[in-house]
Design an enzyme around this catalytic site. Structure first.
Site, PDB file in Angstrom:
ATOM      1  N   SER A 144      40.044  49.220  41.342  1.00  0.00           N
ATOM      2  CA  SER A 144      38.657  49.301  40.416  1.00  0.00           C
ATOM      3  C   SER A 144      37.397  49.197  41.278  1.00  0.00           C
ATOM      4  O   SER A 144      37.610  48.595  42.593  1.00  0.00           O
ATOM      5  CB  SER A 144      38.827  48.127  39.522  1.00  0.00           C
ATOM      6  OG  SER A 144      37.786  47.705  38.870  1.00  0.00           O
ATOM      7  N   TYR A 157      42.064  38.875  37.269  1.00  0.00           N
ATOM      8  CA  TYR A 157      41.873  40.445  37.442  1.00  0.00           C
ATOM      9  C   TYR A 157      41.146  40.861  38.755  1.00  0.00           C
ATOM     10  O   TYR A 157      41.652  41.775  39.482  1.00  0.00           O
ATOM     11  CB  TYR A 157      41.224  41.253  36.389  1.00  0.00           C
ATOM     12  CG  TYR A 157      41.077  42.459  36.023  1.00  0.00           C
ATOM     13  CD1 TYR A 157      42.342  43.314  35.483  1.00  0.00           C
ATOM     14  CD2 TYR A 157      40.026  43.513  36.549  1.00  0.00           C
ATOM     15  CE1 TYR A 157      42.295  44.450  35.472  1.00  0.00           C
ATOM     16  CE2 TYR A 157      40.142  44.692  36.286  1.00  0.00           C
ATOM     17  CZ  TYR A 157      41.417  45.543  35.857  1.00  0.00           C
ATOM     18  OH  TYR A 157      41.256  46.516  35.862  1.00  0.00           O
TER      19      TYR A 157
END
Length: 325
Positions: A144, A157
Site C-alpha cells: 500500500s 494496518y
C-alpha cells in the site's frame, strides 16, 4: 525474469472480493490458470460461476485462511500436483481495523497484523520451496502507499504494510542465489473495494475511503504486469506518487500536516456501532470487486483538496527551511 502469462499457474489469496477478485479475472483473461484462495466458499463459488468453458477449467477455488500455514502449503502442493509447476504467488489477503490506538481491542489489533503480515509469510513459505526446486517463480506482494506513508486510526494496518515492505526487501536479498525468483511490491493508494465495509470499526462513525480512489481493476492490471515483468516497487493511483514524494522530502512536516485531514477523510457523518468486521471471521456482505464508493463521492472533492493543500504547504515550508539551512 518474470513469467509468460499464457498457461502460467498463479495462486491469488484474498480472491473473494476487491483487488483479489479483479486479479483472478485479469489473469484468466490473459490465459493463465488461477488458484483462487479465500475464506468464503460462497464468494469463491460466485466468482467461479461467472465463467464457463475453457476459462472455467482454468480456475480452481480453494477455501483456506492465510493464517493457516498448513492450508497454504496444501494449496501450493496441490497446484504442483495438478499442473506440474507454480509460476507465481500473489499475496493479497488483508483485513483492517479503524480506531484510536489506545481504544481498539488488542486482540483485533494483533489479528490484523497476523493476517496481513503472517498471511504473506505463510504464502511465501508455501511457494518458495517449489520456486527454488523449479528455478523460477514470482511473488507479488500487495502492499500500500501506507507501506511508506503513515495514517491515523489504522495503526495495525499501517504497521503490517510497513512490515510487508521490509519482508519483501529482505526476501529479495535472500533469493539472489536463484536468478529466476523475483519479488514485486505493489503500492496502491485508496482503492474502490469492499475492504472498508469489511473493516473492524471502533470510531463510532461509518468508514469510507479517502478521495481519490482507483478501480481495483487498475491495481489488478499492475499485479498482472508484474507477474510478467517484476519491478521492485509499483505505486498505483494519482495520489500515491505525491504522497511518497512528500514523505521522502519532508517526512515530519508531512506527518503533521496530513494527520487531521487523513483522519477526517475516512469518517462520514453517519453513526456506526462498534464491530470486529471480518477480522476474525468472514462476513457475508461485500463479494464484488467494487465497494460502490465512487458514485457516492463524485462531486465532493473538498477533503481531498484540503489534504493535498495541507501536504503541499508543509512541503513548501520544509523545502524553504532546508534551503535556508
Amino acid at each position: 525474469m518474470g513469467t509468460k502469462l499464457k498457461d502460467a499457474v498463479v495462486v491469488v489469496t484474498g480472491a473473494s472480493s476487491g483487488i483479489g477478485r479483479a486479479t483472478v479475472k485479469a489473469l484468466l483473461h490473459a490465459g493463465s490458470t488461477v488458484v483462487a484462495v479465500a475464506r468464503r466458499e460462497d464468494a469463491l463459488q460466485d466468482l467461479a460461476d461467472e465463467f464457463d468453458g475453457d476459462t472455467r477449467r482454468r480456475l480452481d477455488i480453494e477455501v483456506a485462511d492465510v493464517n493457516d500455514a498448513t492450508a497454504l502449503e496444501r494449496v501450493a502442493a496441490e497446484a504442483i500436483g495438478r499442473y506440474g509447476r507454480l509460476d507465481a504467488w500473489v499475496n493479497n489477503a488483508a483485513v483492517n481495523q479503524y480506531g484510536r490506538f489506545e481504544e481498539v481491542p488488542l486482540d483485533e489489533w494483533r489479528r490484523v497484523v497476523e493476517t496481513n503480515l503472517f498471511g504473506y509469510v505463510n504464502g511465501v513459505r508455501a511457494a518458495l520451496p517449489w520456486f527454488r526446486e523449479q528455478g523460477h517463480g514470482v511473488v507479488v506482494n500487495v502492499g500500500s502507499v501506507l507501506s511508506k506513508v503513515p495514517a491515523p486510526l489504522q495503526s495495525a494496518y499501517v504497521a503490517s504494510k510497513y512490515a510487508i515492505r521490509g519482508l519483501t526487501e529482505s526476501l529479495r536479498q535472500e533469493t539472489r542465489d536463484v536468478k529466476g525468483i523475483d519479488f514485486a511490491l505493489i503500492m496502491p493508494g485508496p482503492v474502490d473495494t469492499p475492504l472498508f465495509q469489511h473493516a473492524a470499526n471502533r470510531t463510532g462513525k461509518r468508514i469510507k475511503p479517502p478521495e481519490p480512489t482507483v478501480d481495483a481493476a487498475r491495481v489488478a492490471a499492475a499485479i498482472v504486469k508484474n507477474i510478467k515483468r517484476p519491478r521492485r516497487e509499483v505505486p498505483v493511483g494519482a495520489s500515491t506518487r505525491p504522497a511518497l514524494l512528500f514523505m521522502r522530502l519532508v517526512p515530519g512536516m508531512t506527518e503533521r500536516a496530513a494527520a487531521k485531514p487523513m483522519a477526517a477523510a475516512h469518517l462520514t457523518d453517519e453513526a456506526e456501532t462498534p464491530t470486529a468486521g471480518n477480522v476474525f471471521e468472514p462476513v457475508p456482505h461485500g463479494i464484488s470487486v467494487s465497494g460502490g464508493w465512487k458514485p457516492a463521492r463524485a462531486g465532493n472533492p473538498g477533503r481531498t483538496l484540503a489534504l493535498a493543500g495541507a501536504v503541499a504547504a508543509a512541503t513548501a515550508v520544509g523545502l524553504k527551511r532546508r534551503n535556508a539551512a
